[in-house]
Design a protein around this motif. Structure first.
Motif, PDB file in Angstrom:
ATOM      1  N   GLU A 325       0.833  -1.199   0.000  1.00 14.62           N
ATOM      2  CA  GLU A 325       0.000   0.000   0.000  1.00 14.62           C
ATOM      3  C   GLU A 325       0.875   1.259   0.000  1.00 14.62           C
ATOM      4  O   GLU A 325       0.617   2.211  -0.751  1.00 14.62           O
ATOM      5  CB  GLU A 325      -0.912  -0.012   1.222  1.00 14.62           C
ATOM      6  CG  GLU A 325      -1.832   1.202   1.332  1.00 14.62           C
ATOM      7  CD  GLU A 325      -2.823   1.290   0.187  1.00 14.62           C
ATOM      8  OE1 GLU A 325      -3.263   2.414  -0.122  1.00 14.62           O
ATOM      9  OE2 GLU A 325      -3.157   0.235  -0.391  1.00 14.62           O
ATOM     10  N   SER A 326       1.904   1.264   0.831  1.00 14.12           N
ATOM     11  CA  SER A 326       2.815   2.421   0.876  1.00 14.12           C
ATOM     12  C   SER A 326       3.524   2.598  -0.465  1.00 14.12           C
ATOM     13  O   SER A 326       3.700   3.730  -0.933  1.00 14.12           O
ATOM     14  CB  SER A 326       3.847   2.230   1.988  1.00 14.12           C
ATOM     15  OG  SER A 326       3.218   2.133   3.250  1.00 14.12           O
ATOM     16  N   ASN A 329       1.297   4.263  -2.979  1.00 11.24           N
ATOM     17  CA  ASN A 329       1.168   5.695  -2.705  1.00 11.24           C
ATOM     18  C   ASN A 329       2.399   6.469  -3.183  1.00 11.24           C
ATOM     19  O   ASN A 329       2.271   7.567  -3.732  1.00 11.24           O
ATOM     20  CB  ASN A 329       0.950   5.920  -1.209  1.00 11.24           C
ATOM     21  CG  ASN A 329      -0.380   5.379  -0.727  1.00 11.24           C
ATOM     22  OD1 ASN A 329      -1.332   5.264  -1.504  1.00 11.24           O
ATOM     23  ND2 ASN A 329      -0.467   5.045   0.549  1.00 11.24           N
ATOM     24  N   TYR A 330       3.563   5.916  -2.940  1.00  3.76           N
ATOM     25  CA  TYR A 330       4.791   6.582  -3.374  1.00  3.76           C
ATOM     26  C   TYR A 330       4.919   6.600  -4.891  1.00  3.76           C
ATOM     27  O   TYR A 330       5.428   7.561  -5.475  1.00  3.76           O
ATOM     28  CB  TYR A 330       6.013   5.900  -2.750  1.00  3.76           C
ATOM     29  CG  TYR A 330       6.412   6.488  -1.415  1.00  3.76           C
ATOM     30  CD1 TYR A 330       7.349   7.497  -1.322  1.00  3.76           C
ATOM     31  CD2 TYR A 330       5.824   6.025  -0.240  1.00  3.76           C
ATOM     32  CE1 TYR A 330       7.702   8.041  -0.099  1.00  3.76           C
ATOM     33  CE2 TYR A 330       6.165   6.549   0.994  1.00  3.76           C
ATOM     34  CZ  TYR A 330       7.103   7.564   1.062  1.00  3.76           C
ATOM     35  OH  TYR A 330       7.450   8.101   2.279  1.00  3.76           O
ATOM     36  N   LEU A 374      11.271   1.147   0.138  1.00 10.87           N
ATOM     37  CA  LEU A 374      10.012   0.411   0.205  1.00 10.87           C
ATOM     38  C   LEU A 374       9.949  -0.665  -0.874  1.00 10.87           C
ATOM     39  O   LEU A 374       9.473  -1.785  -0.633  1.00 10.87           O
ATOM     40  CB  LEU A 374       8.829   1.367   0.059  1.00 10.87           C
ATOM     41  CG  LEU A 374       8.506   2.251   1.265  1.00 10.87           C
ATOM     42  CD1 LEU A 374       7.449   3.285   0.885  1.00 10.87           C
ATOM     43  CD2 LEU A 374       8.024   1.403   2.439  1.00 10.87           C
TER      44      LEU A 374
END
Length: 390
Positions: A325-326, A329-330, A374
């Motif tokens: 999910e992160s 977003n990035y 990430l």
């Protein structure tokens, strides 16, 4: 058309990275010294498990006695005897041995999986550092060009020394980070060499392969449970202990003895069959109870491991979901070329100062670095979840 070509190039690079990591794992599986030793140990254990499955060796006895006085004559005795456990014990012994051999295979599979996962994680971390090094080199070139421009402006009396110094400090910071990156890559390369039995492995890739799809948790947990060698080894241990209880009961039954005897005395000979049976009173007392206790322990240990294993997989899966999910977003923020061009244009037109420019540049670089971290963490977490495929 350009978009299609770029997409094809990206797919080709990812395929290359995937093949490279797969090649690393293939080489490590063939060359790792620990795995080679483990394979030898596995074969030794299998031979050990096959020992003692047959009856005891037969016993041959010969006695010769001189008689006193001489007219008493001499006496000779000859005997061949064979002692065996109760017949059902031999079938039990072989079943225990077969289960233990399978357990040795699972133990080796677990060692192999652990080493291959370590090699895979090391390779993924090296790809991340390679990608980071490429980005740092590009940054260095960009800031160096800006530094030259500030330097030229200062000498022409159109700029100021503060802007030039800011660019110089930025260059120093990037160079320091590059050196640290190079040192970390060297450590990982040495680690891969160690895992590959001392043979060096070149892994220059700067792009990750497209991550294999991780199934839903319930499906994933089921797949891991039926193929995880650690669980299989513990399941096998529980089966071994169950069979050892039956073996202990079989060994507690009377032992049988049979053979042939011959005797000669005073010119007369006697020969015939020898037979005997043991009375199981003291020798194997408490052996059945002992094996039952061990069996209960193995079963309880397996049940505890199943609960712990599920929680471990769930935690790793949830961490992977958060990373995914992160990362999404990035990825939405990473329109790097447009952002940097607009920022550089604003500086060139005097809309922002050098201080503002470097502050915005630092903010962007920090964001992009976090994105790279990430991405690497998500790759490694997926590899951990899919370790059962190694």
């Amino acid at each position: 058309m350009i978009t299609i070509l770029c997409f094809c190039l990206l797919v080709a690079v990812q395929a290359k990275a995937q093949q490279s990591v797969a090649d690393v794992l293939q080489q490590v599986a063939a060359n790792n010294k620990t795995l080679q030793a483990a394979a030898q140990y596995r074969e030794a254990r299998k031979l050990e498990y096959k020992t003692g499955l047959n009856p005891e060796d037969p016993l041959i006895e010969y006695d010769y006695f001189n008689g006193q006085p001489a007219e008493a004559g001499n006496q000779k005795e000859f005997a061949v005897t064979q002692r065996i456990d109760f017949p059902t014990a031999y079938g039990r012994k072989r079943r225990v041995a077969n289960l233990q051999e399978a357990q040795a295979d699972y133990q080796y599979a677990q060692q192999r999986q652990n080493i291959l996962l370590e090699a895979q994680q090391t390779a993924l971390q090296l790809i991340y550092l390679n990608k980071q090094a490429t980005e740092l080199e590009r940054r260095y070139q960009d800031v160096e060009a800006l530094y030259r421009r500030f330097q030229k402006s200062t000498r022409a009396g159109e700029g100021n020394m503060l802007d030039e110094n800011k660019a110089r400090v930025r260059l120093l910071n990037i160079r320091t980070t590059l050196q640290a990156n190079k040192a970390r890559r060297r450590v990982l390369e040495e680690k891969l060499t160690e895992l590959n039995g001392g043979q060096s492995i070149a892994l220059p890739d700067t792009a990750f392969a497209a991550m294999t799809s991780v199934p839903a948790f319930e499906v994933l947990d089921s797949l891991i449970e039926v193929s995880d060698p650690r669980l299989k080894m513990m399941e096998q241990q529980a089966k071994v202990q169950e069979e050892k209880v039956k073996l202990a009961k079989a060994l507690a039954l009377p032992k049988l003895e049979g053979g042939y005897r011959y005797q000669s005395i005073l010119g007369q000979t006697f020969q015939g069959v020898h037979a005997g049976i043991s009375i199981p009173l003291w020798e194997r007392r408490n052996t059945v109870n002992t094996q039952q206790a061990y069996s209960q322990y193995a079963q309880a240990q397996l049940e505890a491991e199943l609960v712990s294993h599920r929680q471990e997989v769930r935690q790793t899966y949830e961490e992977y979901q958060v990373l995914q999910e992160s990362l999404r977003n990035y990825q939405e923020l990473m329109a790097r070329p447009e952002n940097l061009r607009l920022l550089e244009k604003a500086l060139r037109l005097g809309e922002i100062s050098a201080t503002e420019y470097f502050m915005e540049l630092s903010f962007y670089y920090d964001t992009y670095d976090k994105y790279l971290e990430l991405e690497a963490e998500a790759q490694q977490k997926a590899a951990e979840l899919l370790r059962y495929t190694l």
